[in-house]
Design an enzyme around this catalytic site. Structure first.
Site, PDB file in Angstrom:
ATOM      1  N   GLU A  91       0.815  -1.199   0.000  1.00 26.40           N
ATOM      2  CA  GLU A  91       0.000   0.000   0.000  1.00 26.40           C
ATOM      3  C   GLU A  91       0.857   1.260   0.000  1.00 26.40           C
ATOM      4  O   GLU A  91       2.002   1.254   0.451  1.00 26.40           O
ATOM      5  CB  GLU A  91      -0.960   0.008   1.185  1.00 26.40           C
ATOM      6  CG  GLU A  91      -0.305  -0.176   2.528  1.00 26.40           C
ATOM      7  CD  GLU A  91      -1.338  -0.486   3.604  1.00 26.40           C
ATOM      8  OE1 GLU A  91      -1.671   0.445   4.355  1.00 26.40           O
ATOM      9  OE2 GLU A  91      -1.788  -1.637   3.688  1.00 26.40           O
ATOM     10  N   CYS A 111       6.397  -6.669   7.541  1.00 30.21           N
ATOM     11  CA  CYS A 111       7.575  -6.179   8.261  1.00 30.21           C
ATOM     12  C   CYS A 111       7.875  -7.134   9.407  1.00 30.21           C
ATOM     13  O   CYS A 111       6.957  -7.666  10.030  1.00 30.21           O
ATOM     14  CB  CYS A 111       7.312  -4.770   8.803  1.00 30.21           C
ATOM     15  SG  CYS A 111       8.732  -4.023   9.637  1.00 30.21           S
ATOM     16  N   CYS A 118       2.216  -0.634  15.160  1.00 32.71           N
ATOM     17  CA  CYS A 118       2.197  -0.620  13.695  1.00 32.71           C
ATOM     18  C   CYS A 118       1.460  -1.831  13.137  1.00 32.71           C
ATOM     19  O   CYS A 118       1.791  -2.975  13.464  1.00 32.71           O
ATOM     20  CB  CYS A 118       3.631  -0.590  13.172  1.00 32.71           C
ATOM     21  SG  CYS A 118       3.742  -0.494  11.376  1.00 32.71           S
ATOM     22  N   SER A 190      12.608   6.509   6.648  1.00 34.04           N
ATOM     23  CA  SER A 190      12.380   6.230   8.065  1.00 34.04           C
ATOM     24  C   SER A 190      13.029   4.912   8.460  1.00 34.04           C
ATOM     25  O   SER A 190      13.077   3.968   7.671  1.00 34.04           O
ATOM     26  CB  SER A 190      10.876   6.167   8.340  1.00 34.04           C
ATOM     27  OG  SER A 190      10.627   5.789   9.674  1.00 34.04           O
ATOM     28  N   SER A 213      12.535   6.311  13.956  1.00 34.32           N
ATOM     29  CA  SER A 213      11.360   5.962  14.763  1.00 34.32           C
ATOM     30  C   SER A 213      11.833   5.705  16.188  1.00 34.32           C
ATOM     31  O   SER A 213      12.297   4.620  16.510  1.00 34.32           O
ATOM     32  CB  SER A 213      10.678   4.713  14.192  1.00 34.32           C
ATOM     33  OG  SER A 213      10.160   4.966  12.911  1.00 34.32           O
ATOM     34  N   ASN A 289      -2.089   5.963  15.688  1.00 33.19           N
ATOM     35  CA  ASN A 289      -3.301   5.474  15.029  1.00 33.19           C
ATOM     36  C   ASN A 289      -3.835   4.263  15.786  1.00 33.19           C
ATOM     37  O   ASN A 289      -3.108   3.274  15.940  1.00 33.19           O
ATOM     38  CB  ASN A 289      -2.995   5.061  13.584  1.00 33.19           C
ATOM     39  CG  ASN A 289      -2.913   6.244  12.642  1.00 33.19           C
ATOM     40  OD1 ASN A 289      -3.915   6.880  12.343  1.00 33.19           O
ATOM     41  ND2 ASN A 289      -1.716   6.553  12.190  1.00 33.19           N
ATOM     42  N   CYS A 332      -0.040   2.573   8.462  1.00 32.45           N
ATOM     43  CA  CYS A 332       0.694   1.543   7.713  1.00 32.45           C
ATOM     44  C   CYS A 332       0.077   0.163   7.925  1.00 32.45           C
ATOM     45  O   CYS A 332      -0.112  -0.271   9.053  1.00 32.45           O
ATOM     46  CB  CYS A 332       2.156   1.495   8.173  1.00 32.45           C
ATOM     47  SG  CYS A 332       3.070   2.992   7.883  1.00 32.45           S
TER      48      CYS A 332
END
Length: 350
Positions: A91, A111, A118, A190, A213, A289, A332
């Site tokens: 995405e 990941c 995340c 990042s 991060s 988020n 993400c």
């Protein structure tokens, strides 16, 4: 099969010479791929049919397929889910600002870093993205919208330093004057802090913006949020950040996701101040988020501004990240995960 869109110009010249073609043909093809953003060899109309057929037989032309697009009614943000040639999904997000269009891209399918806040880590890492697959997220969005992309952020799913070689090749291609020619200063990468790779990056002296991060001001807390903290201490990360600044002359950005009751206290703010004081850096505060599979909750607006004010009063350069695409699974990994759930529920149908 050669991944032809991942070749730089010199490599493409060599490849085309191996097919018996002259250098100018490589230039024509490179322009079709990286400037005109052709969808396939068939669109390369100044190449002969015979050459196009030869290219089809010897190389792969990466062109991502958009399978879902979400449009935010709040701020115009657009989120894209692309299908890769092997059936995996990635995405990307288009964010519109007054200074231009910025695209946030993924560097891996999934990941393996396991950061608790995340969504892209929920099912682990599937594989690295190739340079062509990173590039084509930008190319597809620019072609679909008809709007030029001026800034690129490698901050989507995946850890860029865990896909280091492909990342560097991607930056080279993106920055090439024969292609989109996006300035290195308009590229942000990042990382959660893979120290040896960050040192390698510093030694290249690129002019990109590095965003770390961080998300916690001490090792004990960071270990509860980010498994990478068990391998590399904050002291090691700060040392390599200072080295990066020394090598590149570029300011470092520290990402700090505020999680209610976890890392948003005034004591955390004090520790963060001590950690970065005197560094050429910027703190980017991010209201986390909410993710249904995680138990982290977003810090209240009043507390976010109190945290920000504490840093500012102590001379720290700080901003609160504007929340983009909040109504469209903007974090993400959220769109990919939801799409995969939909596929499972429909027994594999699209």
């Amino acid at each position: 099969m050669t991944d032809i869109k991942s070749l730089n110009y010199d490599e493409l010249v060599t490849y085309m010479a191996g097919l018996g073609e002259k250098k100018f043909r490589a230039g024509q093809l490179y322009q079709w791929m990286h400037e005109k953003l052709a969808d396939s060899f068939d669109e390369c109309t100044n190449l002969s049919n015979a050459l196009r057929q030869k290219l089809k037989e010897t190389s792969e032309y990466v062109c991502l397929e958009p399978v879902r697009v979400q449009h935010s009614k709040l701020d115009g943000t657009e989120k894209y889910l692309f299908r890769l040639s092997d059936g995996n999904y990635v995405e990307s997000v288009l964010m519109k600002y007054h200074h231009g269009n910025s695209v946030c891209i993924s560097s891996q399918v999934g990941c393996r870093m396991g950061c608790r806040f995340c969504a892209s880590t929920l099912n682990g890492k599937v594989r690295d993205l190739r340079p062509s697959e990173m590039l084509d997220q930008i190319y597809r969005i620019q072609k679909i919208t008809g709007e030029r992309v001026s800034n690129v952020v490698v901050m989507g799913s995946g850890e860029p330093m865990d896909n280091y070689d492909n990342l560097i090749k991607f930056i080279e291609l993106l920055n090439d004057e024969r292609g989109l020619n996006i300035s290195q200063r308009n590229i942000t990468v990042s990382s959660c802090g893979i120290v040896p790779k960050l040192k390698e990056l510093a030694d290249l002296k690129l002019q990109i913006t590095l965003a770390i991060s961080l998300h916690a001001p001490n090792d004990e807390l960071r270990k509860t949020m980010m498994p990478i903290a068990n391998k590399y201490s904050i002291e090691e990360i700060m040392d390599v950040c200072r080295y990066y600044i020394e090598c590149t002359g570029r300011r470092i950005s520290f990402e700090y996701s505020l999680v209610k009751g976890v890392n948003d206290s005034m004591e955390c703010a004090k520790q963060l101040i001590e950690l970065v004081k005197g560094m050429n850096c910027h703190i980017n505060l991010i209201p986390v988020n909410p993710i249904k599979e995680r138990d982290y909750k977003q810090t209240g607006k009043e507390e976010v501004y109190a945290f920000k004010n504490k840093l500012e009063k102590n001379g720290i350069n700080v901003t609160i990240r504007r929340e983009m695409g909040r109504d469209i699974d903007g974090a993400c990994g959220q769109l990919r995960n939801k799409y995969m759930e939909d596929i499972d529920e429909s027994d594999g149908g699209y």
